[in-house]
Design a protein around this motif. Structure first.
Motif, PDB file in Angstrom:
ATOM      1  N   PRO A 117       8.316   7.464 -18.064  1.00 15.54           N
ATOM      2  CA  PRO A 117       9.042   6.307 -17.524  1.00 15.54           C
ATOM      3  C   PRO A 117      10.204   6.680 -16.605  1.00 15.54           C
ATOM      4  O   PRO A 117      10.641   5.850 -15.805  1.00 15.54           O
ATOM      5  N   TYR A 118      10.688   7.921 -16.702  1.00 13.33           N
ATOM      6  CA  TYR A 118      11.822   8.347 -15.884  1.00 13.33           C
ATOM      7  C   TYR A 118      11.397   9.053 -14.603  1.00 13.33           C
ATOM      8  O   TYR A 118      12.252   9.544 -13.871  1.00 13.33           O
ATOM      9  N   ALA A 119      10.087   9.081 -14.322  1.00  7.59           N
ATOM     10  CA  ALA A 119       9.614   9.813 -13.145  1.00  7.59           C
ATOM     11  C   ALA A 119       8.633   9.017 -12.283  1.00  7.59           C
ATOM     12  O   ALA A 119       7.715   9.591 -11.702  1.00  7.59           O
ATOM     13  N   PRO A 120       8.806   7.694 -12.140  1.00 10.45           N
ATOM     14  CA  PRO A 120       7.857   6.933 -11.311  1.00 10.45           C
ATOM     15  C   PRO A 120       8.102   7.146  -9.823  1.00 10.45           C
ATOM     16  O   PRO A 120       9.243   7.342  -9.386  1.00 10.45           O
ATOM     17  N   LEU A 121       7.030   7.075  -9.034  1.00 10.11           N
ATOM     18  CA  LEU A 121       7.115   7.224  -7.580  1.00 10.11           C
ATOM     19  C   LEU A 121       6.723   5.949  -6.845  1.00 10.11           C
ATOM     20  O   LEU A 121       7.075   5.776  -5.682  1.00 10.11           O
ATOM     21  N   ASP A 122       5.984   5.087  -7.495  1.00 10.74           N
ATOM     22  CA  ASP A 122       5.678   3.768  -6.967  1.00 10.74           C
ATOM     23  C   ASP A 122       5.281   2.888  -8.129  1.00 10.74           C
ATOM     24  O   ASP A 122       5.027   3.369  -9.233  1.00 10.74           O
ATOM     25  N   GLY A 123       5.240   1.579  -7.895  1.00 13.15           N
ATOM     26  CA  GLY A 123       4.863   0.697  -8.983  1.00 13.15           C
ATOM     27  C   GLY A 123       4.988  -0.766  -8.621  1.00 13.15           C
ATOM     28  O   GLY A 123       5.405  -1.136  -7.517  1.00 13.15           O
ATOM     29  N   ILE A 124       4.602  -1.609  -9.582  1.00 13.31           N
ATOM     30  CA  ILE A 124       4.679  -3.057  -9.443  1.00 13.31           C
ATOM     31  C   ILE A 124       5.077  -3.627 -10.794  1.00 13.31           C
ATOM     32  O   ILE A 124       4.640  -3.122 -11.842  1.00 13.31           O
ATOM     33  N   ASN A 125       5.922  -4.667 -10.787  1.00 12.61           N
ATOM     34  CA  ASN A 125       6.279  -5.285 -12.059  1.00 12.61           C
ATOM     35  C   ASN A 125       5.685  -6.681 -12.188  1.00 12.61           C
ATOM     36  O   ASN A 125       5.003  -7.169 -11.284  1.00 12.61           O
ATOM     37  N   GLU A 126       5.928  -7.318 -13.315  1.00  9.17           N
ATOM     38  CA  GLU A 126       5.284  -8.592 -13.624  1.00  9.17           C
ATOM     39  C   GLU A 126       5.719  -9.730 -12.704  1.00  9.17           C
ATOM     40  O   GLU A 126       5.081 -10.783 -12.671  1.00  9.17           O
ATOM     41  N   LYS A 127       6.798  -9.538 -11.951  1.00 13.18           N
ATOM     42  CA  LYS A 127       7.236 -10.530 -10.979  1.00 13.18           C
ATOM     43  C   LYS A 127       6.621 -10.293  -9.600  1.00 13.18           C
ATOM     44  O   LYS A 127       6.901 -11.039  -8.662  1.00 13.18           O
TER      45      LYS A 127
ATOM     46  N   GLY B  74       0.816  -1.207   0.000  1.00  9.19           N
ATOM     47  CA  GLY B  74       0.000   0.000   0.000  1.00  9.19           C
ATOM     48  C   GLY B  74       0.844   1.249   0.000  1.00  9.19           C
ATOM     49  O   GLY B  74       1.942   1.276   0.567  1.00  9.19           O
ATOM     50  N   ARG B  75       0.304   2.312  -0.628  1.00  7.00           N
ATOM     51  CA  ARG B  75       1.053   3.566  -0.669  1.00  7.00           C
ATOM     52  C   ARG B  75       0.108   4.772  -0.754  1.00  7.00           C
ATOM     53  O   ARG B  75      -0.816   4.804  -1.571  1.00  7.00           O
ATOM     54  N   ASN B  76       0.340   5.758   0.105  1.00  9.04           N
ATOM     55  CA  ASN B  76      -0.269   7.086  -0.013  1.00  9.04           C
ATOM     56  C   ASN B  76       0.762   8.049  -0.578  1.00  9.04           C
ATOM     57  O   ASN B  76       1.923   8.044  -0.143  1.00  9.04           O
TER      58      ASN B  76
ATOM     59  N   PHE C  92       3.514  -1.569 -13.983  1.00 10.91           N
ATOM     60  CA  PHE C  92       2.695  -0.379 -13.762  1.00 10.91           C
ATOM     61  C   PHE C  92       3.503   0.568 -12.881  1.00 10.91           C
ATOM     62  O   PHE C  92       4.209   0.119 -11.966  1.00 10.91           O
ATOM     63  N   SER C  93       3.365   1.854 -13.103  1.00  6.06           N
ATOM     64  CA  SER C  93       3.935   2.822 -12.166  1.00  6.06           C
ATOM     65  C   SER C  93       3.079   4.079 -12.169  1.00  6.06           C
ATOM     66  O   SER C  93       2.357   4.350 -13.128  1.00  6.06           O
ATOM     67  N   THR C  94       3.173   4.818 -11.073  1.00  4.77           N
ATOM     68  CA  THR C  94       2.398   6.054 -10.933  1.00  4.77           C
ATOM     69  C   THR C  94       3.337   7.243 -10.961  1.00  4.77           C
ATOM     70  O   THR C  94       4.364   7.258 -10.279  1.00  4.77           O
TER      71      THR C  94
END
Length: 354
Positions: A161-171, A108-110, A132-134
């Protein structure tokens, strides 16, 4: 005379076809990326699927020690020389990892800051993991008056793509970055340099587990953005989590103690520090996760994020400030559920496999 005019027009048409064809050949991935953008919430939340290569392997070969160097790389590599703004203001956030009653792992992330439109972007590099990334579009110069609502106005989002702050990958590896309000990290060895958000991108693209992520970060000199410092909570689909910090320019890896971990905006590395904030939010996270033995449903996880959210309000500069988004990543199902602008009753859910 009519034949001459006709031939001239045919010649102009042929040149135009060649030019259009050449332009399409050069920019078809960029155009497809921009055309994939959708506005899904007026607060605002956008989604986008990045098509083609964004040159991250090239970046990792050279690196960047400042945001200015990163801007130069992105402007040249992705935007064909178009200038881009890139700035990270002070941000206050909360993260945690847990497990659901059926054994799925969640993260989880705020994200707490002044008003900022958000971009939820899918990337699928040839030499890396899909993710995915936000992205906070405010970092790229967008605001309430300037939104990426047209093809031309959205060009700068190609830098996302060079400015993500959170995310999840396929693994199933998830990551979130949080501010530590202290002296900026500025490691100086012979390693290649990396910045705050590009570290997030590297972990999402290249790491399948927490151990791989930590090993990657240790291979680079960290240079944090916005004249401050940051730490990263990283959790994988096996349930392992760490918080990676930089103390006196030395990397520190804080292991989880039990079956959950959390972070806000103060150092977790043992020591006597007179800076940091978010201890009250951390206490709430700790209490809830301890009482539930680190087991929460996705809905309960979102409720916990709501409990530690920052109410939307006008600050002294008359800017809307508070929790801009809350997100639960399901690391087992590879899904993400986002509540934008504290609208917890109307979340959006996306799956990386769909």
């Amino acid at each position: 005379m009519n034949k001459i005019v006709k031939r001239l027009l045919i010649g102009i048409a042929c040149v135009a076809v060649v030019l259009v064809g050449g332009f399409y050949a050069m920019f078809h991935n960029e155009l497809a990326t921009l055309q994939s953008m959708k506005k899904v919430d007026d607060y605002a939340l956008y989604t986008m699927e990045y098509k083609g290569d964004y040159g991250f392997d090239d970046f990792l070969a050279t690196g960047a020690s400042t945001d200015a160097e990163l801007i130069q790389f992105v402007s040249t590599k992705l935007l064909k020389g178009i200038p881009v703004e890139f700035s990270i203001p002070n941000l206050g956030c909360s993260t945690f990892n847990a497990a659901t009653p059926d054994g799925a792992k969640i993260f989880g992330r705020n994200f707490d800051l002044t008003y900022s439109p958000a971009l939820f972007v899918k990337t699928q590099p040839d030499n890396g993991y899909a993710s995915f990334s936000t992205v906070n579009l405010g970092f790229l110069g967008y605001n309430e008056e300037k939104l990426p609502d047209g093809l031309l106005s959205s060009i700068i989002t190609l830098a996302a793509p060079y400015a993500p702050l959170d995310g999840i990958n396929e693994k199933g590896l998830a990551i979130g970055v949080l501010l530590i309000p202290t002296e900026a990290t500025n490691q100086q060895t012979d390693k290649i340099d990396i910045t705050t958000t590009t570290a997030v991108r590297m972990v999402l693209d290249k790491a399948a587990t927490v151990d791989e992520a930590v090993a990657l970060l240790k291979q680079y000199d960290m240079h944090s953005s916005a004249n401050s410092s940051y730490h990263f909570q990283i959790a994988d689909a096996n349930g392992k989590s760490v918080v990676v910090e930089y103390v006196d320019n030395e990397i520190s890896v804080v292991e989880m103690d039990g079956n959950w971990q959390a972070a806000t905006n103060f150092l977790l590395t043992p020591g006597d520090y007179d800076f940091g904030k978010g201890q009250d939010r951390y206490a709430t996270l700790e209490k809830t996760l301890t009482e539930n033995k680190g087991i929460l449903s996705e809905a309960e996880g979102m409720n916990l994020l709501k409990a530690v959210s920052q109410p939307l309000h006008l600050n002294d500069d008359n800017e809307m400030t508070g929790t801009q988004w809350s997100i639960i990543y399901n690391q087992s199902e590879l899904s993400a559920t986002i509540s934008i602008g504290m609208k917890y009753d109307t979340p959006y859910t996306y799956n990386l496999n769909k």
